[in-house]
Design an enzyme around this catalytic site. Structure first.
Site, PDB file in Angstrom:
ATOM      1  N   SER A   1       1.746   1.109  -3.929  1.00  0.00           N
ATOM      2  CA  SER A   1       0.760   1.719  -4.829  1.00  0.00           C
ATOM      3  C   SER A   1       1.298   2.942  -5.574  1.00  0.00           C
ATOM      4  O   SER A   1       1.019   3.135  -6.763  1.00  0.00           O
ATOM      5  CB  SER A   1      -0.489   2.110  -4.038  1.00  0.00           C
ATOM      6  OG  SER A   1      -0.172   3.046  -3.020  1.00  0.00           O
TER       7      SER A   1
ATOM      8  N   CYS B   1      -9.584  -1.201  -0.141  1.00  0.00           N
ATOM      9  CA  CYS B   1      -8.306  -0.567   0.217  1.00  0.00           C
ATOM     10  C   CYS B   1      -8.019   0.705  -0.594  1.00  0.00           C
ATOM     11  O   CYS B   1      -8.025   0.681  -1.821  1.00  0.00           O
ATOM     12  CB  CYS B   1      -7.200  -1.598  -0.011  1.00  0.00           C
ATOM     13  SG  CYS B   1      -5.545  -0.903   0.049  1.00  0.00           S
TER      14      CYS B   1
ATOM     15  N   TYR C   1      -5.361   6.266   9.315  1.00  0.00           N
ATOM     16  CA  TYR C   1      -4.945   5.028   9.990  1.00  0.00           C
ATOM     17  C   TYR C   1      -4.250   5.330  11.308  1.00  0.00           C
ATOM     18  O   TYR C   1      -4.408   4.611  12.296  1.00  0.00           O
ATOM     19  CB  TYR C   1      -3.992   4.219   9.088  1.00  0.00           C
ATOM     20  CG  TYR C   1      -4.692   3.569   7.919  1.00  0.00           C
ATOM     21  CD1 TYR C   1      -5.239   2.300   8.039  1.00  0.00           C
ATOM     22  CD2 TYR C   1      -4.830   4.240   6.710  1.00  0.00           C
ATOM     23  CE1 TYR C   1      -5.904   1.705   6.985  1.00  0.00           C
ATOM     24  CE2 TYR C   1      -5.491   3.652   5.643  1.00  0.00           C
ATOM     25  CZ  TYR C   1      -6.023   2.387   5.777  1.00  0.00           C
ATOM     26  OH  TYR C   1      -6.679   1.813   4.738  1.00  0.00           O
TER      27      TYR C   1
ATOM     28  N   ARG D   1       4.465  -7.892   5.807  1.00  0.00           N
ATOM     29  CA  ARG D   1       3.013  -7.854   5.722  1.00  0.00           C
ATOM     30  C   ARG D   1       2.582  -8.230   4.313  1.00  0.00           C
ATOM     31  O   ARG D   1       3.285  -7.959   3.334  1.00  0.00           O
ATOM     32  CB  ARG D   1       2.489  -6.463   6.069  1.00  0.00           C
ATOM     33  CG  ARG D   1       2.908  -5.964   7.441  1.00  0.00           C
ATOM     34  CD  ARG D   1       1.832  -5.129   8.076  1.00  0.00           C
ATOM     35  NE  ARG D   1       0.731  -5.961   8.508  1.00  0.00           N
ATOM     36  CZ  ARG D   1       0.645  -6.532   9.715  1.00  0.00           C
ATOM     37  NH1 ARG D   1       1.593  -6.347  10.614  1.00  0.00           N
ATOM     38  NH2 ARG D   1      -0.393  -7.283  10.031  1.00  0.00           N
ATOM     39  N   VAL D   2       1.428  -8.835   4.248  1.00  0.00           N
ATOM     40  CA  VAL D   2       0.890  -9.286   2.958  1.00  0.00           C
ATOM     41  C   VAL D   2      -0.197  -8.298   2.552  1.00  0.00           C
ATOM     42  O   VAL D   2      -1.333  -8.380   3.018  1.00  0.00           O
ATOM     43  CB  VAL D   2       0.371 -10.729   3.093  1.00  0.00           C
ATOM     44  CG1 VAL D   2      -0.375 -11.162   1.843  1.00  0.00           C
ATOM     45  CG2 VAL D   2       1.550 -11.662   3.371  1.00  0.00           C
ATOM     46  N   THR D   3       0.186  -7.344   1.735  1.00  0.00           N
ATOM     47  CA  THR D   3      -0.701  -6.221   1.456  1.00  0.00           C
ATOM     48  C   THR D   3      -1.143  -6.186  -0.012  1.00  0.00           C
ATOM     49  O   THR D   3      -0.500  -6.773  -0.880  1.00  0.00           O
ATOM     50  CB  THR D   3       0.017  -4.883   1.771  1.00  0.00           C
ATOM     51  OG1 THR D   3       1.221  -4.815   1.005  1.00  0.00           O
ATOM     52  CG2 THR D   3       0.352  -4.751   3.244  1.00  0.00           C
ATOM     53  N   VAL D   4      -2.248  -5.499  -0.262  1.00  0.00           N
ATOM     54  CA  VAL D   4      -2.655  -5.114  -1.607  1.00  0.00           C
ATOM     55  C   VAL D   4      -2.332  -3.633  -1.760  1.00  0.00           C
ATOM     56  O   VAL D   4      -2.336  -2.915  -0.755  1.00  0.00           O
ATOM     57  CB  VAL D   4      -4.171  -5.336  -1.826  1.00  0.00           C
ATOM     58  CG1 VAL D   4      -4.479  -6.784  -2.067  1.00  0.00           C
ATOM     59  CG2 VAL D   4      -4.987  -4.764  -0.684  1.00  0.00           C
TER      60      VAL D   4
HETATM   61  N1  LIG Z   1       2.384   1.216   1.134  1.00  0.00           N
HETATM   62  C1  LIG Z   1       1.422   0.292   0.645  1.00  0.00           C
HETATM   63  C2  LIG Z   1       0.349   0.038   1.673  1.00  0.00           C
HETATM   64  C3  LIG Z   1      -0.624  -1.027   1.276  1.00  0.00           C
HETATM   65  C4  LIG Z   1      -1.493  -1.486   2.456  1.00  0.00           C
HETATM   66  O1  LIG Z   1      -1.173  -1.253   3.630  1.00  0.00           O
HETATM   67  N2  LIG Z   1      -2.615  -2.161   2.161  1.00  0.00           N
HETATM   68  C5  LIG Z   1      -3.469  -2.666   3.235  1.00  0.00           C
HETATM   69  C6  LIG Z   1      -4.929  -2.621   2.858  1.00  0.00           C
HETATM   70  S1  LIG Z   1      -5.632  -1.036   2.948  1.00  0.00           S
HETATM   71  C7  LIG Z   1      -3.186  -4.137   3.490  1.00  0.00           C
HETATM   72  O2  LIG Z   1      -3.203  -4.924   2.556  1.00  0.00           O
HETATM   73  N3  LIG Z   1      -2.951  -4.491   4.759  1.00  0.00           N
HETATM   74  C8  LIG Z   1      -2.724  -5.841   5.175  1.00  0.00           C
HETATM   75  C9  LIG Z   1      -1.808  -5.901   6.367  1.00  0.00           C
HETATM   76  O3  LIG Z   1      -1.232  -4.866   6.737  1.00  0.00           O
HETATM   77  O4  LIG Z   1      -1.676  -6.984   6.921  1.00  0.00           O
HETATM   78  C10 LIG Z   1       0.858   0.840  -0.658  1.00  0.00           C
HETATM   79  O5  LIG Z   1       0.588   2.039  -0.740  1.00  0.00           O
HETATM   80  O6  LIG Z   1       0.697   0.062  -1.587  1.00  0.00           O
END
Ligand SMILES: N[C@@H](CCC(=O)N[C@@H](CS)C(=O)NCC(=O)O)C(=O)O
Length: 331
Positions: free
Chosen positions: A142, A56, A188, A123-126
């Site tokens: 981030s 990511c 994206y 959403r469950v994001t990193v």
């Molecule tokens: N705005 C967030 C975006 C983070 C993000 O979208 N991460 C993606 C991976 S590249 C994710 O974990 N997506 C999982 C999902 O959307 O379900 C940031 O910059 O931290």
């Protein structure tokens, strides 16, 4: 791919707008670690835990800042496996480069979100910055985690470097905003577009912005001028993935980054800094994108990608400015 709705996992793909445009949702946890001791999150060695995916670009920003500031000893990291399926990000230490959840021991990243808020929605994001003391998520955006590592961990960080110094702060913010929509999010928007018009709009803005930045980086060594700042990291994590995945998988194929001499030299200068190459896991990057987005690549074939000579001399000295290696590592 899915999301939490009131603490329950639902499996649904991103919902485009009526014109087929990809819409990114806002990160939900927005507290701050503060050096000054205001608020309840203060910096401390070993207190915070970082959840990332090597794939990511947003998580990659935080790993680079952690490396440059010398925070590796103080902030431990758990890494999800590259494949993101119906159940979202998962821990699987059998995959090379991935780990278990070292802080909580759960199977999925959503377990971390649910530990912070059992009725969590979104959403469950990193990346995720977790506080082991209060057992909650501090922040999952981030840009803000990078800024915290840069400015709020001074007493803990081993390297005394400021990548958004007061004199450049406004310019750094402006540039972060400037590259976000067309470039960082633009790849994206091109890749996840579900209508031709939405794709055309995104890909046109993307290459206009790349052309512009190519011109800028032909005149100065760094986006904000003489010295490297946070925004250079933010550009880097998109560009390092570009020729490997965005060009083919997200159809960003008017040009490659290797076709832009200044962008390509810029990528190599950052890649060659101490500690950066090991934050670039090309295997996870390729597998994640090609295998996880079934609507784009239903057979999940991982494209071979070009061989990139990232160790070739970058030649950026000719522009003057400050070498990042000297500024950060005193070499
Ligand atoms: N705005 C967030 C975006 C983070 C993000 O979208 N991460 C993606 C991976 S590249 C994710 O974990 N997506 C999982 C999902 O959307 O379900 C940031 O910059 O931290």
């Amino acid at each position: 791919m899915g999301q939490l709705v009131d603490g329950k996992w639902t499996t649904q793909w991103y919902e485009p707008d009526p014109d087929g445009r990809f819409v990114r949702s806002e990160a939900g946890f927005r507290s701050w670690v503060r050096a000054a001791g205001e608020g309840s999150f203060s910096p401390a060695d070993g207190r915070y835990h970082l959840y990332v995916a090597w794939a990511c670009p947003w998580a990659h920003r935080t790993m680079i800042m952690r490396a440059l500031k010398g925070l590796e000893h103080a902030i431990d990291v758990s890494v999800v496996a590259p494949f993101m399926g119906d159940q979202g990000w998962r821990f699987n230490a059998e995959v090379e480069g991935a780990t278990v959840d070292k802080a909580l021991g759960g199977e999925y990243l959503r377990d971390v979100y649910l530990a912070a808020d059992p009725r969590c929605s979104g959403r469950v994001t990193v990346p995720v910055l977790w506080d082991t003391q209060q057992r909650t998520i501090v922040n999952n955006e981030s840009r803000e985690i990078v800024r915290m590592f840069d400015h709020e961990f001074g007493g803990v960080a081993r390297r005394d470097v400021d990548l958004a110094p007061p004199a450049l702060r406004d310019e750094v913010e402006r540039l972060i905003d400037f590259i976000y929509e067309p470039i960082n999010n633009g790849v994206y928007r091109a890749g996840f577009a579900t209508k031709q018009g939405a794709y055309d709009e995104a890909v046109t803005a993307l290459f206009e912005a790349l052309d512009h930045v190519e011109g800028l980086l032909g005149q100065q060594r760094w986006l904000a001028g003489e010295r490297m700042t946070e925004v250079d990291i933010f550009l880097f994590t998109t560009l390092i993935r570009f020729d490997l995945v965005y060009h083919t998988h997200f159809k960003c194929n008017r040009k490659r980054i290797v076709d832009y001499p200044n962008l390509w030299g810029f990528v190599r200068e950052i890649y060659q800094l101490p500690g950066i190459a090991k934050t670039c896991n090309f295997d996870h990057i390729r597998k994640h994108y090609y295998q996880s987005h079934e609507t784009i690549n239903p057979h999940r074939i991982v494209a071979i990608g070009p061989q990139l000579d990232l160790d070739a001399a970058h030649g950026r000295e000719r522009l003057g400015g400050v070498a990042a290696r000297a500024m950060i590592f005193g070499e």
